[in-house]
Design a protein around this motif. Structure first.
Motif, PDB file in Angstrom:
ATOM      1  N   CYS A 194       0.843  -1.191   0.000  1.00  0.00           N
ATOM      2  CA  CYS A 194       0.000   0.000   0.000  1.00  0.00           C
ATOM      3  C   CYS A 194       0.876   1.238   0.000  1.00  0.00           C
ATOM      4  O   CYS A 194       2.035   1.206   0.426  1.00  0.00           O
ATOM      5  CB  CYS A 194      -0.911   0.040   1.227  1.00  0.00           C
ATOM      6  SG  CYS A 194      -2.103  -1.299   1.362  1.00  0.00           S
TER       7      CYS A 194
ATOM      8  N   LEU B 123       0.495   5.736   0.628  1.00  0.00           N
ATOM      9  CA  LEU B 123      -0.319   6.892   0.987  1.00  0.00           C
ATOM     10  C   LEU B 123      -0.012   7.977  -0.026  1.00  0.00           C
ATOM     11  O   LEU B 123       1.112   8.474  -0.105  1.00  0.00           O
ATOM     12  CB  LEU B 123       0.019   7.368   2.402  1.00  0.00           C
ATOM     13  CG  LEU B 123      -0.722   8.605   2.908  1.00  0.00           C
ATOM     14  CD1 LEU B 123      -2.221   8.362   2.907  1.00  0.00           C
ATOM     15  CD2 LEU B 123      -0.232   8.985   4.301  1.00  0.00           C
TER      16      LEU B 123
ATOM     17  N   GLY C 116      -3.417  12.194   0.454  1.00  0.00           N
ATOM     18  CA  GLY C 116      -3.829  11.613   1.726  1.00  0.00           C
ATOM     19  C   GLY C 116      -4.785  10.455   1.587  1.00  0.00           C
ATOM     20  O   GLY C 116      -5.538  10.133   2.512  1.00  0.00           O
TER      21      GLY C 116
ATOM     22  N   VAL D  68      -5.284   6.281   0.656  1.00  0.00           N
ATOM     23  CA  VAL D  68      -4.569   5.004   0.612  1.00  0.00           C
ATOM     24  C   VAL D  68      -4.857   4.299  -0.714  1.00  0.00           C
ATOM     25  O   VAL D  68      -6.012   4.188  -1.129  1.00  0.00           O
ATOM     26  CB  VAL D  68      -5.001   4.087   1.769  1.00  0.00           C
ATOM     27  CG1 VAL D  68      -4.289   2.734   1.669  1.00  0.00           C
ATOM     28  CG2 VAL D  68      -4.690   4.741   3.105  1.00  0.00           C
TER      29      VAL D  68
ATOM     30  N   LYS E  84      -9.618   7.927   2.966  1.00  0.00           N
ATOM     31  CA  LYS E  84      -9.143   9.311   2.917  1.00  0.00           C
ATOM     32  C   LYS E  84      -8.868   9.838   4.324  1.00  0.00           C
ATOM     33  O   LYS E  84      -9.271   9.238   5.305  1.00  0.00           O
ATOM     34  CB  LYS E  84     -10.182  10.191   2.224  1.00  0.00           C
ATOM     35  CG  LYS E  84     -10.479   9.788   0.791  1.00  0.00           C
ATOM     36  CD  LYS E  84     -11.536  10.679   0.175  1.00  0.00           C
ATOM     37  CE  LYS E  84     -11.844  10.269  -1.263  1.00  0.00           C
ATOM     38  NZ  LYS E  84     -12.882  11.123  -1.880  1.00  0.00           N
TER      39      LYS E  84
ATOM     40  N   VAL F  92      -5.920  10.120   5.801  1.00  0.00           N
ATOM     41  CA  VAL F  92      -4.972   9.198   6.437  1.00  0.00           C
ATOM     42  C   VAL F  92      -3.660   9.911   6.745  1.00  0.00           C
ATOM     43  O   VAL F  92      -3.154  10.690   5.940  1.00  0.00           O
ATOM     44  CB  VAL F  92      -4.723   7.974   5.527  1.00  0.00           C
ATOM     45  CG1 VAL F  92      -3.642   7.076   6.092  1.00  0.00           C
ATOM     46  CG2 VAL F  92      -6.022   7.203   5.331  1.00  0.00           C
TER      47      VAL F  92
ATOM     48  N   THR G 168      -0.772   8.023   8.397  1.00  0.00           N
ATOM     49  CA  THR G 168       0.316   7.059   8.181  1.00  0.00           C
ATOM     50  C   THR G 168      -0.285   5.701   7.840  1.00  0.00           C
ATOM     51  O   THR G 168      -1.446   5.416   8.162  1.00  0.00           O
ATOM     52  CB  THR G 168       1.213   6.891   9.416  1.00  0.00           C
ATOM     53  OG1 THR G 168       0.447   6.357  10.505  1.00  0.00           O
ATOM     54  CG2 THR G 168       1.840   8.218   9.828  1.00  0.00           C
ATOM     55  N   ILE G 169       0.525   4.845   7.224  1.00  0.00           N
ATOM     56  CA  ILE G 169       0.119   3.480   6.918  1.00  0.00           C
ATOM     57  C   ILE G 169       1.202   2.511   7.355  1.00  0.00           C
ATOM     58  O   ILE G 169       2.365   2.892   7.530  1.00  0.00           O
ATOM     59  CB  ILE G 169      -0.155   3.269   5.413  1.00  0.00           C
ATOM     60  CG1 ILE G 169       1.107   3.584   4.597  1.00  0.00           C
ATOM     61  CG2 ILE G 169      -1.340   4.092   4.966  1.00  0.00           C
ATOM     62  CD1 ILE G 169       0.993   3.186   3.135  1.00  0.00           C
TER      63      ILE G 169
ATOM     64  N   ALA H  33      -3.956   1.710   8.984  1.00  0.00           N
ATOM     65  CA  ALA H  33      -3.780   3.132   8.725  1.00  0.00           C
ATOM     66  C   ALA H  33      -4.196   3.921   9.955  1.00  0.00           C
ATOM     67  O   ALA H  33      -5.164   3.565  10.642  1.00  0.00           O
ATOM     68  CB  ALA H  33      -4.619   3.564   7.528  1.00  0.00           C
TER      69      ALA H  33
END
Length: 201
Positions: A125, A127, A131, A133, A149, A151, A153-154, A163
């Motif tokens: 994934c 980002l 913003g 994913v 939407k 987001v 951090t992942i 996330a």
């Protein structure tokens, strides 16, 4: 496991079957200090202060050498080591480049990103700059966060993805059979998450 020291060096310990914990001689010097480190399954990568990245350890899928990182003019904003694969965010335009196992599956329409996850066997994934994913690979591992939407951090695990939202909430999706962080999911209305790191399962 690895850590960056306050002096700009890097220390690694733990499993070393492929030399992933053996920091190369001369790593810190003409190439600059270490500013970030990413430990994958069998290889390790660092981001240096001069904008270059270097990897060592296993190279069975060309995840450590024989890739764009060998070019001293290729500057990166970040580097992540995964499972026999490495991904970087190019400093020039924030686009993603991956190499090693399953590197070919990176979507051509991904565009500029804020963050890229550590590539796994079945999925990864990113980002995006907006913003949002965007994930690819085995859909069961990320269907709940793909397109999410707002987001911040992942983090990508072997069979699941998580996330943190700008609101401080946590969202995870996939086949995490060991039920990671159940206390946060059960108390999602109260808990505020500022950072996360997904492990294997």
């Amino acid at each position: 496991m690895c850590a960056v020291t306050v002096a700009g060096g890097v220390r690694c310990w733990g499993g070393n079957d492929y030399g992933q914990a053996r920091v190369p001689d001369g790593l810190v010097g003409a190439t600059g200090l270490v500013v970030a480190v990413s430990a994958g399954w069998t290889h390790t990568c660092v981001l240096l202060a001069n904008g270059t990245a270097r990897c060592w350890g296993s190279n069975s899928e060309r995840e450590s050498t024989g890739n764009p990182l060998d070019d001293p003019n290729f500057l990166v904003a970040s580097v992540v080591a995964g499972n026999e694969a490495t991904c970087v965010v190019a400093a020039a335009n924030r686009t993603v480049k991956c190499f090693g196992k399953l590197a070919y599956v990176v979507p051509r329409i991904l565009g500029p990103v804020q963050q890229i996850g550590a590539p796994r066997d079945q999925h990864n994934c990113a980002l995006t700059a907006a913003g949002v994913v965007q994930c690819w690979g085995a859909t069961s591992n990320f269907w709940g966060i793909n397109g999410l939407k707002g987001v911040a951090t992942i983090s990508v695990g072997d069979t699941f993805s998580c996330a943190t939202l700008t609101s401080g909430k946590l969202r995870c999706s996939g086949g995490a059979k060991y039920n990671p962080l159940p206390e946060l999911r059960n108390a999602s209305s109260r808990a505020v998450v500022v950072d996360l790191s997904a492990g294997s399962e």
